[in-house]
Design a protein around this motif. Structure first.
Motif, PDB file in Angstrom:
ATOM      1  N   LEU A 162       0.980  -7.090   0.203  1.00 33.42           N
ATOM      2  CA  LEU A 162       1.713  -6.012  -0.439  1.00 33.42           C
ATOM      3  C   LEU A 162       1.955  -4.879   0.552  1.00 33.42           C
ATOM      4  O   LEU A 162       3.082  -4.416   0.725  1.00 33.42           O
ATOM      5  N   LEU A 163       0.907  -4.451   1.231  1.00 29.16           N
ATOM      6  CA  LEU A 163       1.031  -3.359   2.191  1.00 29.16           C
ATOM      7  C   LEU A 163       1.889  -3.765   3.391  1.00 29.16           C
ATOM      8  O   LEU A 163       2.705  -2.971   3.869  1.00 29.16           O
ATOM      9  N   ALA A 164       1.748  -4.993   3.848  1.00 22.21           N
ATOM     10  CA  ALA A 164       2.566  -5.477   4.966  1.00 22.21           C
ATOM     11  C   ALA A 164       4.048  -5.472   4.593  1.00 22.21           C
ATOM     12  O   ALA A 164       4.905  -5.095   5.404  1.00 22.21           O
ATOM     13  N   GLU A 165       4.366  -5.882   3.379  1.00 22.83           N
ATOM     14  CA  GLU A 165       5.760  -5.890   2.930  1.00 22.83           C
ATOM     15  C   GLU A 165       6.287  -4.459   2.786  1.00 22.83           C
ATOM     16  O   GLU A 165       7.431  -4.179   3.148  1.00 22.83           O
ATOM     17  N   LEU A 166       5.468  -3.543   2.279  1.00 25.29           N
ATOM     18  CA  LEU A 166       5.873  -2.139   2.208  1.00 25.29           C
ATOM     19  C   LEU A 166       6.172  -1.588   3.595  1.00 25.29           C
ATOM     20  O   LEU A 166       7.160  -0.882   3.800  1.00 25.29           O
ATOM     21  N   ASP A 167       5.305  -1.915   4.552  1.00 28.83           N
ATOM     22  CA  ASP A 167       5.515  -1.465   5.930  1.00 28.83           C
ATOM     23  C   ASP A 167       6.800  -2.035   6.511  1.00 28.83           C
ATOM     24  O   ASP A 167       7.565  -1.339   7.175  1.00 28.83           O
TER      25      ASP A 167
ATOM     26  N   GLY B 126      -5.811   7.203   8.469  1.00 22.69           N
ATOM     27  CA  GLY B 126      -5.161   8.398   7.944  1.00 22.69           C
ATOM     28  C   GLY B 126      -4.779   8.322   6.478  1.00 22.69           C
ATOM     29  O   GLY B 126      -4.265   9.301   5.930  1.00 22.69           O
ATOM     30  N   ALA B 127      -5.018   7.192   5.814  1.00 22.63           N
ATOM     31  CA  ALA B 127      -4.680   7.087   4.390  1.00 22.63           C
ATOM     32  C   ALA B 127      -5.611   7.986   3.578  1.00 22.63           C
ATOM     33  O   ALA B 127      -6.788   8.129   3.889  1.00 22.63           O
ATOM     34  N   ARG B 128      -5.035   8.589   2.532  1.00 27.47           N
ATOM     35  CA  ARG B 128      -5.824   9.487   1.686  1.00 27.47           C
ATOM     36  C   ARG B 128      -5.540   9.178   0.227  1.00 27.47           C
ATOM     37  O   ARG B 128      -4.386   9.230  -0.207  1.00 27.47           O
ATOM     38  N   LEU B 129      -6.586   8.872  -0.520  1.00 30.05           N
ATOM     39  CA  LEU B 129      -6.461   8.602  -1.953  1.00 30.05           C
ATOM     40  C   LEU B 129      -6.437   9.926  -2.702  1.00 30.05           C
ATOM     41  O   LEU B 129      -7.370  10.716  -2.598  1.00 30.05           O
ATOM     42  N   TYR B 130      -5.354  10.175  -3.430  1.00 25.57           N
ATOM     43  CA  TYR B 130      -5.245  11.410  -4.206  1.00 25.57           C
ATOM     44  C   TYR B 130      -5.758  11.227  -5.624  1.00 25.57           C
ATOM     45  O   TYR B 130      -6.386  12.121  -6.173  1.00 25.57           O
ATOM     46  N   SER B 131      -5.475  10.091  -6.225  1.00 27.77           N
ATOM     47  CA  SER B 131      -5.877   9.863  -7.606  1.00 27.77           C
ATOM     48  C   SER B 131      -5.856   8.367  -7.891  1.00 27.77           C
ATOM     49  O   SER B 131      -5.042   7.640  -7.341  1.00 27.77           O
ATOM     50  N   SER B 132      -6.759   7.939  -8.758  1.00 25.41           N
ATOM     51  CA  SER B 132      -6.722   6.552  -9.227  1.00 25.41           C
ATOM     52  C   SER B 132      -7.455   6.470 -10.557  1.00 25.41           C
ATOM     53  O   SER B 132      -8.325   7.281 -10.841  1.00 25.41           O
ATOM     54  N   GLY B 133      -7.077   5.484 -11.362  1.00 24.00           N
ATOM     55  CA  GLY B 133      -7.752   5.291 -12.641  1.00 24.00           C
ATOM     56  C   GLY B 133      -6.897   4.506 -13.610  1.00 24.00           C
ATOM     57  O   GLY B 133      -5.760   4.135 -13.316  1.00 24.00           O
ATOM     58  N   TYR B 134      -7.480   4.272 -14.785  1.00 21.70           N
ATOM     59  CA  TYR B 134      -6.764   3.539 -15.829  1.00 21.70           C
ATOM     60  C   TYR B 134      -5.621   4.382 -16.370  1.00 21.70           C
ATOM     61  O   TYR B 134      -5.725   5.600 -16.474  1.00 21.70           O
ATOM     62  N   LEU B 135      -4.534   3.702 -16.727  1.00 28.61           N
ATOM     63  CA  LEU B 135      -3.345   4.375 -17.232  1.00 28.61           C
ATOM     64  C   LEU B 135      -3.179   4.212 -18.740  1.00 28.61           C
ATOM     65  O   LEU B 135      -2.264   4.794 -19.317  1.00 28.61           O
ATOM     66  N   ASP B 136      -4.051   3.409 -19.354  1.00 31.77           N
ATOM     67  CA  ASP B 136      -3.968   3.204 -20.797  1.00 31.77           C
ATOM     68  C   ASP B 136      -5.371   3.153 -21.395  1.00 31.77           C
ATOM     69  O   ASP B 136      -6.364   3.046 -20.676  1.00 31.77           O
TER      70      ASP B 136
ATOM     71  N   ARG C 259       1.038   7.151   4.972  1.00 36.40           N
ATOM     72  CA  ARG C 259       1.554   7.482   6.291  1.00 36.40           C
ATOM     73  C   ARG C 259       2.035   8.927   6.237  1.00 36.40           C
ATOM     74  O   ARG C 259       2.298   9.473   5.177  1.00 36.40           O
ATOM     75  N   SER C 260       2.218   9.512   7.367  1.00 31.69           N
ATOM     76  CA  SER C 260       2.744  10.867   7.418  1.00 31.69           C
ATOM     77  C   SER C 260       4.132  10.893   6.782  1.00 31.69           C
ATOM     78  O   SER C 260       5.005  10.117   7.148  1.00 31.69           O
ATOM     79  N   GLY C 261       4.304  11.744   5.803  1.00 29.09           N
ATOM     80  CA  GLY C 261       5.611  11.892   5.182  1.00 29.09           C
ATOM     81  C   GLY C 261       5.927  10.916   4.074  1.00 29.09           C
ATOM     82  O   GLY C 261       7.039  10.885   3.587  1.00 29.09           O
ATOM     83  N   CYS C 262       4.979  10.100   3.646  1.00 34.80           N
ATOM     84  CA  CYS C 262       5.263   9.202   2.526  1.00 34.80           C
ATOM     85  C   CYS C 262       4.054   9.097   1.598  1.00 34.80           C
ATOM     86  O   CYS C 262       2.915   9.277   2.004  1.00 34.80           O
TER      87      CYS C 262
ATOM     88  N   VAL D 212       5.378   1.528  -4.930  1.00 35.76           N
ATOM     89  CA  VAL D 212       6.590   2.252  -4.564  1.00 35.76           C
ATOM     90  C   VAL D 212       6.195   3.244  -3.481  1.00 35.76           C
ATOM     91  O   VAL D 212       5.281   4.043  -3.672  1.00 35.76           O
ATOM     92  N   ARG D 213       6.862   3.165  -2.346  1.00 36.34           N
ATOM     93  CA  ARG D 213       6.631   4.108  -1.248  1.00 36.34           C
ATOM     94  C   ARG D 213       7.778   5.111  -1.262  1.00 36.34           C
ATOM     95  O   ARG D 213       8.939   4.743  -1.137  1.00 36.34           O
ATOM     96  N   MET D 214       7.427   6.385  -1.422  1.00 39.23           N
ATOM     97  CA  MET D 214       8.408   7.456  -1.463  1.00 39.23           C
ATOM     98  C   MET D 214       8.337   8.275  -0.188  1.00 39.23           C
ATOM     99  O   MET D 214       7.251   8.600   0.276  1.00 39.23           O
TER     100      MET D 214
END
Length: 124
Positions: free
Chosen positions: A24-29, A68-78, A91-94, A114-116
């Motif tokens: 998944l991460l390789a394809e995003l990259d 350099g990856a930083r986790l901002y938030s994670s958890g169940y959505l329902d 990454r820097s800027g995404c 989704v990488r923004m």
């Protein structure tokens, strides 16, 4: 995805091998490197042959290995625990927004990332 500048690819849908969080991460990259100037995001969706908790754990472990990856938030959505999500500065800027949804009585899961990218909209 229906928005201008958005690009969506599906990874793992027709593959004979099982998809992994690393793929998944390789394809995003790969999509990030191939994107055209001005595209605001890229997306990947794949099916993993493991339940929600192992899939979410795999996703976090892959990001843990990214310098350099930083986790901002994670958890169940329902309330039932059938969907999980995370927001990661990869990454820097995404920013990556990752969701994992349980399938087939939690014997498999769908992972979507989704990488923004930051855009310079100051010209308008």
């Amino acid at each position: 995805m229906g928005r201008s500048g958005a690009r969506e690819e599906e990874a793992g849908a027709g593959d004979s091998h099982a998809s992994t969080a690393a793929s998944l991460l390789a394809e995003l990259d790969r999509l990030s490197a191939d994107r055209e100037a001005g595209e605001g995001q890229v997306a990947v969706e794949l099916r993993m042959d493991e339940g929600l908790i192992p899939a979410a754990r795999s996703v976090l472990q892959v990001y843990q290995g990214v310098e350099g990856a930083r986790l901002y938030s994670s958890g169940y959505l329902d309330l039932k625990g059938n969907a999980w999500g995370a927001i990661v500065q990869a990454r820097s800027g995404c920013i990556d927004v990752v969701t994992v949804a349980a399938l087939e009585e939690d014997s498999a899961s769908t992972v979507r990332a989704v990488r923004m990218f930051a855009t310079d909209d100051a010209e308008g």
